[in-house]
Design an enzyme around this catalytic site. Structure first.
Site, PDB file in Angstrom:
ATOM      1  N   TYR A 221       0.855  -1.203   0.000  1.00 27.10           N
ATOM      2  CA  TYR A 221       0.000   0.000   0.000  1.00 27.10           C
ATOM      3  C   TYR A 221       0.884   1.244   0.000  1.00 27.10           C
ATOM      4  CZ  TYR A 221       0.705  -0.875   5.095  1.00 27.10           C
ATOM      5  OH  TYR A 221       1.231  -1.154   6.338  1.00 27.10           O
ATOM      6  N   ASP A 298       1.726  -3.956  23.518  1.00 24.67           N
ATOM      7  CA  ASP A 298       2.266  -5.297  23.259  1.00 24.67           C
ATOM      8  C   ASP A 298       2.753  -5.992  24.521  1.00 24.67           C
ATOM      9  OD1 ASP A 298       1.744  -5.111  20.581  1.00 24.67           O
ATOM     10  OD2 ASP A 298       3.829  -5.209  19.914  1.00 24.67           O
TER      11      ASP A 298
HETATM   12  C1  LIG Z   1       4.963  -6.922  10.727  1.00 25.29           C
HETATM   13  C2  LIG Z   1       4.062  -6.125  11.654  1.00 25.29           C
HETATM   14  C3  LIG Z   1       3.051  -5.356  11.117  1.00 25.29           C
HETATM   15  C4  LIG Z   1       2.187  -4.642  11.952  1.00 25.29           C
HETATM   16  N1  LIG Z   1       1.192  -3.913  11.389  1.00 25.29           N
HETATM   17  C5  LIG Z   1       0.346  -3.221  12.193  1.00 25.29           C
HETATM   18  C6  LIG Z   1      -0.702  -2.467  11.626  1.00 25.29           C
HETATM   19  O1  LIG Z   1      -0.865  -2.443  10.395  1.00 25.29           O
HETATM   20  N2  LIG Z   1      -1.535  -1.771  12.461  1.00 25.29           N
HETATM   21  C7  LIG Z   1      -1.371  -1.793  13.831  1.00 25.29           C
HETATM   22  O2  LIG Z   1      -2.141  -1.130  14.549  1.00 25.29           O
HETATM   23  N3  LIG Z   1      -0.377  -2.519  14.394  1.00 25.29           N
HETATM   24  C8  LIG Z   1       0.484  -3.226  13.611  1.00 25.29           C
HETATM   25  N4  LIG Z   1       1.481  -3.941  14.172  1.00 25.29           N
HETATM   26  C9  LIG Z   1       1.596  -3.993  15.643  1.00 25.29           C
HETATM   27  C10 LIG Z   1       2.239  -2.761  16.225  1.00 25.29           C
HETATM   28  O3  LIG Z   1       3.458  -2.492  15.583  1.00 25.29           O
HETATM   29  C11 LIG Z   1       2.521  -2.978  17.703  1.00 25.29           C
HETATM   30  O4  LIG Z   1       1.405  -3.593  18.312  1.00 25.29           O
HETATM   31  C12 LIG Z   1       2.778  -1.642  18.396  1.00 25.29           C
HETATM   32  O5  LIG Z   1       3.873  -1.013  17.816  1.00 25.29           O
HETATM   33  C13 LIG Z   1       3.003  -1.873  19.874  1.00 25.29           C
HETATM   34  O6  LIG Z   1       3.369  -0.659  20.494  1.00 25.29           O
HETATM   35  P1  LIG Z   1       3.964  -0.673  21.960  1.00 25.29           P
HETATM   36  O7  LIG Z   1       4.256   0.753  22.258  1.00 25.29           O
HETATM   37  O8  LIG Z   1       3.098  -1.460  22.861  1.00 25.29           O
HETATM   38  O9  LIG Z   1       5.338  -1.493  21.864  1.00 25.29           O
HETATM   39  P2  LIG Z   1       6.672  -1.174  21.057  1.00 25.29           P
HETATM   40  O10 LIG Z   1       6.401  -0.445  19.804  1.00 25.29           O
HETATM   41  O11 LIG Z   1       7.422  -2.464  20.970  1.00 25.29           O
HETATM   42  O12 LIG Z   1       7.480  -0.175  22.006  1.00 25.29           O
HETATM   43  C14 LIG Z   1       8.133  -0.614  23.161  1.00 25.29           C
HETATM   44  C15 LIG Z   1       9.207   0.409  23.515  1.00 25.29           C
HETATM   45  O13 LIG Z   1       9.747   0.089  24.788  1.00 25.29           O
HETATM   46  C16 LIG Z   1      11.161   0.173  24.729  1.00 25.29           C
HETATM   47  N5  LIG Z   1      11.644  -0.742  25.785  1.00 25.29           N
HETATM   48  C17 LIG Z   1      11.642  -2.097  25.758  1.00 25.29           C
HETATM   49  N6  LIG Z   1      12.114  -2.584  26.925  1.00 25.29           N
HETATM   50  C18 LIG Z   1      12.409  -1.504  27.700  1.00 25.29           C
HETATM   51  C19 LIG Z   1      12.923  -1.380  29.015  1.00 25.29           C
HETATM   52  N7  LIG Z   1      13.222  -2.448  29.777  1.00 25.29           N
HETATM   53  N8  LIG Z   1      13.094  -0.116  29.527  1.00 25.29           N
HETATM   54  C20 LIG Z   1      12.789   0.988  28.766  1.00 25.29           C
HETATM   55  N9  LIG Z   1      12.321   0.906  27.500  1.00 25.29           N
HETATM   56  C21 LIG Z   1      12.120  -0.329  26.979  1.00 25.29           C
HETATM   57  C22 LIG Z   1      11.501  -0.236  23.316  1.00 25.29           C
HETATM   58  O14 LIG Z   1      12.781   0.224  22.927  1.00 25.29           O
HETATM   59  C23 LIG Z   1      10.368   0.425  22.535  1.00 25.29           C
HETATM   60  O15 LIG Z   1      10.672   1.747  22.194  1.00 25.29           O
HETATM   61  C24 LIG Z   1       2.363  -4.678  13.367  1.00 25.29           C
HETATM   62  C25 LIG Z   1       3.391  -5.439  13.915  1.00 25.29           C
HETATM   63  C26 LIG Z   1       4.233  -6.158  13.075  1.00 25.29           C
HETATM   64  C27 LIG Z   1       5.312  -6.986  13.685  1.00 25.29           C
END
Ligand SMILES: Cc1cc2nc3c(=O)[nH]c(=O)nc-3n(C[C@H](O)[C@H](O)[C@H](O)COP(=O)(O)OP(=O)(O)OC[C@H]3O[C@@H](n4cnc5c(N)ncnc54)[C@H](O)[C@@H]3O)c2cc1C
Length: 395
Positions: A221, A298
């Site tokens: 896309y 996540d």
């Molecule tokens: C191939 C793929 C395609 C996807 N497509 C989509 C989509 O189209 N639409 C959608 O909504 N979602 C999609 N997702 C899912 C989405 O990317 C994730 O669910 C989302 O990014 C999760 O965000 P988060 O902030 O929970 O975690 P993350 O983005 O993993 O952020 C976690 C953060 O915490 C930091 N961290 C980790 N451990 C520590 C620690 N001990 N101390 C301090 N910092 C730490 C990391 O460095 C990171 O910056 C996709 C995922 C994948 C793998």
């Protein structure tokens, strides 16, 4: 405003989309926040992300709907084609008047760096949010009226509560649940972003197109107002590498897609370097909270990406956490418990349904035939009915 800004701050471990959205959501209610990110900068990987109408409803509550939409692309349809013979399996029109009336918000696709950047800018603009890099959280302990957070260099940070927004390999989850490593799905995603000028004119499409093949699929896309073109190729493999940025093996990718439609093979051929993700998830649980410590995004409910909803669930979590904290600022354990109760069935359903969609995308033989009949027979209205639980209805 519920917070006076003078109490101890909320501490958030992780500055991804979820952690930053929670920081903005809490600051909008008047609460001070410290975001501790392990990386040396706040950034997202270079790839696209799909945004269903539900994430725009949540972003609107953060005042970020229009900023995110400004950089995004609004596709005309979600289309699934058979990767072997090219036939159209199903096409769900998006962003039509009927879609807008039904869901009240658009469907968009955007670069991860763009949505992350919009949320980061809002966080930077807030004088209630402190953004700190190279700060890796390793432990926590509830004490007094708050939470003591330990960093990997031994420093202690004190907060009124802790949010674990530290992603798939969450350290905070390990401490709350201790349920080991995430489940490796056996599916790998390779991703690449092309400039529009590098996409052959006859292969450029304005829609989200998914080529479904046996044990593979390719999605593409446009991104960034149409200036870029996103490709994600998924296939089954035993490879396991932690992290989101390892380099892919082109030979393995080409072997898995061999024999597919020329459109698929020509697009794969355009890419010189792929980055890869090993796709993992977990079983749904409802133990994301211990007292004044809560998981989100996540870290709480990792899911396969087949419904394109992980980031949306994280932003919805953020909005709900801030609402519950505003309601019970003096009893954060109760606020976090209420947040978990409000969210675990919805996020659990997405975790499980994402697996089902993955089976559909990679089907072969009779399963593929059944998929084609089930999905192909739907009218757009029936397709919208099927997604209403997730996208939500217009208010
Ligand atoms: C191939 C793929 C395609 C996807 N497509 C989509 C989509 O189209 N639409 C959608 O909504 N979602 C999609 N997702 C899912 C989405 O990317 C994730 O669910 C989302 O990014 C999760 O965000 P988060 O902030 O929970 O975690 P993350 O983005 O993993 O952020 C976690 C953060 O915490 C930091 N961290 C980790 N451990 C520590 C620690 N001990 N101390 C301090 N910092 C730490 C990391 O460095 C990171 O910056 C996709 C995922 C994948 C793998």
């Amino acid at each position: 405003m519920a917070g006076s800004g003078t109490e101890q701050p909320f501490v958030i471990a992780g500055g991804g989309i979820g952690g930053l959205a929670a920081a903005v959501a809490l600051a909008r209610k008047g609460f001070a926040v410290r975001v501790l990110e392990q990386s040396s900068e706040f950034r997202e990987v270079g790839a696209g992300i799909q945004l269903g109408p539900n994430i725009f409803r949540a972003l609107d509550k953060l005042g970020l709907r229009n900023a995110v939409l400004a950089d995004a692309w609004q596709p005309g349809a979600l289309e699934m084609r058979d990767a072997l013979d090219g036939h159209l399996v199903t096409r769900m029109p998006l962003n039509t008047d009927v879609f807008a009336t039904r869901f009240g918000e658009p469907y968009a696709v955007t670069h991860r760096a763009d949505i992350h950047g919009s949320i980061l800018k809002a966080a930077r603009d807030s004088n209630l949010i402190s953004l700190e890099t190279s700060r890796r959280v390793v432990d926590f302990e509830e004490r007094g009226g708050g939470v003591g957070v330990t960093l990997d260099d031994g420093e202690r940070v004190q907060g009124r509560a802790l949010l674990g927004a530290d992603g798939l390999w969450s350290r905070i989850r390990e401490r709350i649940l201790g349920d080991g490593a995430p489940r490796v799905s056996g599916h790998i995603a390779y991703r690449a972003v092309l400039r529009r000028a590098d996409v052959p004119e006859d292969l450029w499409r304005p829609d989200v197109v998914l080529w479904a093949g046996p044990k593979t699929h390719l999605v593409h896309y446009p991104l960034r107002r149409g200036e870029l073109f996103n490709l994600v190729a998924v296939f089954h493999s035993d490879r396991y590498e932690e992290g989101w940025n390892a380099e892919g093996d082109i030979g393995e990718l080409m072997r898995c897609f061999q024999g597919q439609r020329p459109e698929v093979m020509r697009l794969l051929d355009k890419i010189e370097t792929w980055r890869m993700w090993v796709l993992c998830d977990r079983e749904p649980v409802k133990t994301w909270v211990r007292g004044r410590v809560a998981l989100m995004g996540d870290a709480a409910h990792p899911m396969l990406q087949y419904l394109a909803q992980g980031a949306a669930m994280a932003v919805e979590d953020a909005v709900r956490i801030a609402d519950e904290v505003e309601r019970r600022p003096d009893d954060l354990a109760a606020a976090f418990a209420a947040y978990q109760d409000a969210r675990y069935l919805r996020t659990g359903r997405v975790q499980l349904m994402a697996r089902v969609y993955g089976e559909f995308y990679h089907a072969r033989g009779v399963t593929a035939e059944l998929r084609d009949r089930m999905l192909g027979a739907r009218t757009p209205e029936q397709a919208y009915d099927g997604m209403a639980w997730l996208y939500g209805e217009a208010a």
